[in-house]
Design a protein around this motif. Structure first.
Motif, PDB file in Angstrom:
ATOM      1  N   PRO A 121       0.900  -1.303   0.011  1.00 14.80           N
ATOM      2  CA  PRO A 121       0.033   0.063   0.007  1.00 14.80           C
ATOM      3  C   PRO A 121       1.037   1.455  -0.076  1.00 14.80           C
ATOM      4  N   GLY A 122       0.429   2.202  -0.708  1.00 13.45           N
ATOM      5  CA  GLY A 122       1.107   3.572  -0.846  1.00 13.45           C
ATOM      6  C   GLY A 122       1.984   3.552  -1.896  1.00 13.45           C
ATOM      7  N   MET A 123       2.275   2.380  -2.578  1.00 13.46           N
ATOM      8  CA  MET A 123       3.305   2.498  -3.942  1.00 13.46           C
ATOM      9  C   MET A 123       2.549   3.106  -4.974  1.00 13.46           C
ATOM     10  N   ASP A 124       3.482   3.655  -5.891  1.00 12.13           N
ATOM     11  CA  ASP A 124       2.830   4.290  -6.997  1.00 12.13           C
ATOM     12  C   ASP A 124       3.012   3.589  -8.273  1.00 12.13           C
ATOM     13  N   VAL A 125       2.164   3.004  -8.872  1.00 10.64           N
ATOM     14  CA  VAL A 125       2.078   1.856  -9.949  1.00 10.64           C
ATOM     15  C   VAL A 125       1.652   2.630 -11.165  1.00 10.64           C
ATOM     16  N   LEU A 126       2.227   2.106 -12.100  1.00  5.41           N
ATOM     17  CA  LEU A 126       1.765   2.117 -13.503  1.00  5.41           C
ATOM     18  C   LEU A 126       1.360   1.104 -14.333  1.00  5.41           C
ATOM     19  N   ASP A 127       0.053   1.173 -14.735  1.00  6.20           N
ATOM     20  CA  ASP A 127      -0.368   0.010 -15.638  1.00  6.20           C
ATOM     21  C   ASP A 127      -0.382   0.306 -16.932  1.00  6.20           C
ATOM     22  N   LEU A 128       0.388  -0.112 -17.853  1.00  7.45           N
ATOM     23  CA  LEU A 128       0.868   0.209 -19.044  1.00  7.45           C
ATOM     24  C   LEU A 128      -0.033  -0.645 -19.830  1.00  7.45           C
ATOM     25  N   ALA A 129      -0.866   0.262 -20.731  1.00  4.65           N
ATOM     26  CA  ALA A 129      -1.875  -0.652 -21.674  1.00  4.65           C
ATOM     27  C   ALA A 129      -2.753  -1.258 -20.583  1.00  4.65           C
ATOM     28  N   CYS A 130      -3.491  -0.327 -19.945  1.00  5.95           N
ATOM     29  CA  CYS A 130      -4.227  -0.781 -18.870  1.00  5.95           C
ATOM     30  C   CYS A 130      -5.769  -1.252 -19.103  1.00  5.95           C
ATOM     31  N   GLY A 131      -5.971  -1.196 -20.581  1.00  6.62           N
ATOM     32  CA  GLY A 131      -7.584  -1.874 -20.936  1.00  6.62           C
ATOM     33  C   GLY A 131      -8.263  -1.201 -20.249  1.00  6.62           C
ATOM     34  N   HIS A 132      -9.461  -2.203 -19.771  1.00 10.11           N
ATOM     35  CA  HIS A 132     -10.799  -1.626 -19.037  1.00 10.11           C
ATOM     36  C   HIS A 132     -10.278  -1.421 -17.802  1.00 10.11           C
ATOM     37  N   GLY A 133      -9.224  -1.622 -17.222  1.00  4.34           N
ATOM     38  CA  GLY A 133      -8.851  -0.989 -15.827  1.00  4.34           C
ATOM     39  C   GLY A 133      -9.077  -2.371 -14.793  1.00  4.34           C
ATOM     40  N   ARG A 134      -9.230  -3.771 -15.258  1.00  2.00           N
ATOM     41  CA  ARG A 134      -9.339  -4.584 -14.439  1.00  2.00           C
ATOM     42  C   ARG A 134      -8.341  -5.251 -13.385  1.00  2.00           C
ATOM     43  N   ILE A 135      -7.031  -4.799 -13.737  1.00  2.00           N
ATOM     44  CA  ILE A 135      -5.920  -5.005 -12.781  1.00  2.00           C
ATOM     45  C   ILE A 135      -5.483  -3.504 -11.985  1.00  2.00           C
ATOM     46  N   SER A 136      -5.741  -2.362 -12.747  1.00  2.00           N
ATOM     47  CA  SER A 136      -5.409  -1.323 -12.173  1.00  2.00           C
ATOM     48  C   SER A 136      -6.210  -1.010 -11.002  1.00  2.00           C
ATOM     49  N   ASN A 137      -7.761  -1.317 -11.254  1.00  2.00           N
ATOM     50  CA  ASN A 137      -8.852  -1.071  -9.946  1.00  2.00           C
ATOM     51  C   ASN A 137      -8.468  -1.918  -8.938  1.00  2.00           C
ATOM     52  N   ARG A 138      -8.147  -3.118  -8.992  1.00  2.00           N
ATOM     53  CA  ARG A 138      -7.929  -4.090  -8.085  1.00  2.00           C
ATOM     54  C   ARG A 138      -6.832  -3.717  -7.126  1.00  2.00           C
ATOM     55  N   ILE A 139      -5.668  -3.463  -7.850  1.00  4.05           N
ATOM     56  CA  ILE A 139      -4.518  -2.729  -7.191  1.00  4.05           C
ATOM     57  C   ILE A 139      -4.924  -1.604  -6.452  1.00  4.05           C
ATOM     58  N   ALA A 140      -5.663  -0.761  -6.822  1.00  3.87           N
ATOM     59  CA  ALA A 140      -5.820   0.507  -5.988  1.00  3.87           C
ATOM     60  C   ALA A 140      -6.851   0.137  -5.103  1.00  3.87           C
ATOM     61  N   GLN A 141      -7.710  -0.977  -4.977  1.00  5.13           N
ATOM     62  CA  GLN A 141      -8.490  -1.171  -4.022  1.00  5.13           C
ATOM     63  C   GLN A 141      -7.431  -1.882  -2.652  1.00  5.13           C
ATOM     64  N   ARG A 142      -6.454  -2.468  -3.057  1.00  2.00           N
ATOM     65  CA  ARG A 142      -5.434  -2.540  -2.049  1.00  2.00           C
ATOM     66  C   ARG A 142      -4.606  -1.359  -1.487  1.00  2.00           C
TER      67      ARG A 142
END
Length: 245
Positions: free
Chosen positions: A43-64
């Protein structure tokens, strides 16, 4: 030899979401777990989802608890990603852009490139993507790239595949170009009585080749595992490359 066509605008659109999003979303929790473990996310890390598509990984990582930026070239995908983020009650900075021209330097602790989101350009531009990704990372930062495993794909190559949903179809005809290591696809989409064709391709890599590219791009260590983080073998359908800057 002429360059194959990659029609990104017509590939990554509402039809793609219609045929594939539900299937992908069903496995996204497990894949986010794997990303979290392989990249040693916290938690608190800055993460770039490169070619994130419709956000299925981005949103779940943000939830954490990570601070996530998702970049994609598809406005359709980004709109869906924002809608899903709002529904989940998470904040993700979704950015429309080109992965060959990233606007950040030394900004992120981790970069994610998931579900064969790398290899869509010429070799020169693909190498540029790796260099750009490395430049976005802070020293000691890591990247995880999830790709098809060339060895497994070549051994069990399918010249055509069909996806069906409620009588609508996606028919892909594949050609593996051994001179360029590209899987070249002619896609036919039949939906609501309308038929259209979309050409695209994806560069495929052996681990040793991609490791050489990543070391040249500025990464210092490069490792690989198979699907689910298991040992990479000739039978592994996926190759996940993890590198540190």
């Amino acid at each position: 030899m002429s360059e194959p066509t990659f029609d990104a605008e017509n590939l990554f659109d509402d039809d793609y979401l219609y045929f594939f999003a539900d299937h992908l979303d069903a496995r996204s929790d497990a894949e986010a777990d794997l990303v979290w473990r392989l990249l040693d996310l916290r938690p608190g890390m800055d993460v770039l989802d490169l070619a994130c598509g419709h956000g299925r990984i981005s949103n779940r990582i943000a939830q954490r608890g990570c601070r996530v930026t998702g970049l994609d070239s598809s406005r359709v995908f980004l709109e869906r990603a924002r809608q899903d983020a709002e529904a989940l009650g998470v904040a993700v900075d979704y950015v429309h852009g080109d992965m060959r021209r990233l606007p950040w330097t030394g900004r992120f602790d981790r970069v994610v490139s998931w579900f064969t989101a790398f290899g869509y350009f010429s070799d020169c531009d693909n190498q540029r993507v790796l260099a750009q990704a490395a430049a976005t990372l802070r020293p000691g930062g890591k990247i995880a790239i999830d790709l098809n495993n060339y060895a497994a794909v070549a051994r069990t190559y399918q010249r055509s595949t069909v996806v069906e949903r409620d009588g609508d179809l996606v028919v892909d005809r594949h050609h593996l170009d051994l001179l360029t290591s590209r899987n070249i696809v002619d896609r036919t989409i039949i939906r609501d009585g309308r038929t259209r064709k979309v050409p695209f391709f994806a560069r495929m890599f052996t681990f040793t080749e991609l490791r050489g590219w990543m070391l040249a791009a500025g990464f210092t260590t490069v490792q690989a595992v198979g699907a689910d983080g298991a040992e990479l073998t000739i039978d592994s359908r996926r190759m996940i490359v993890v590198a540190e800057r």
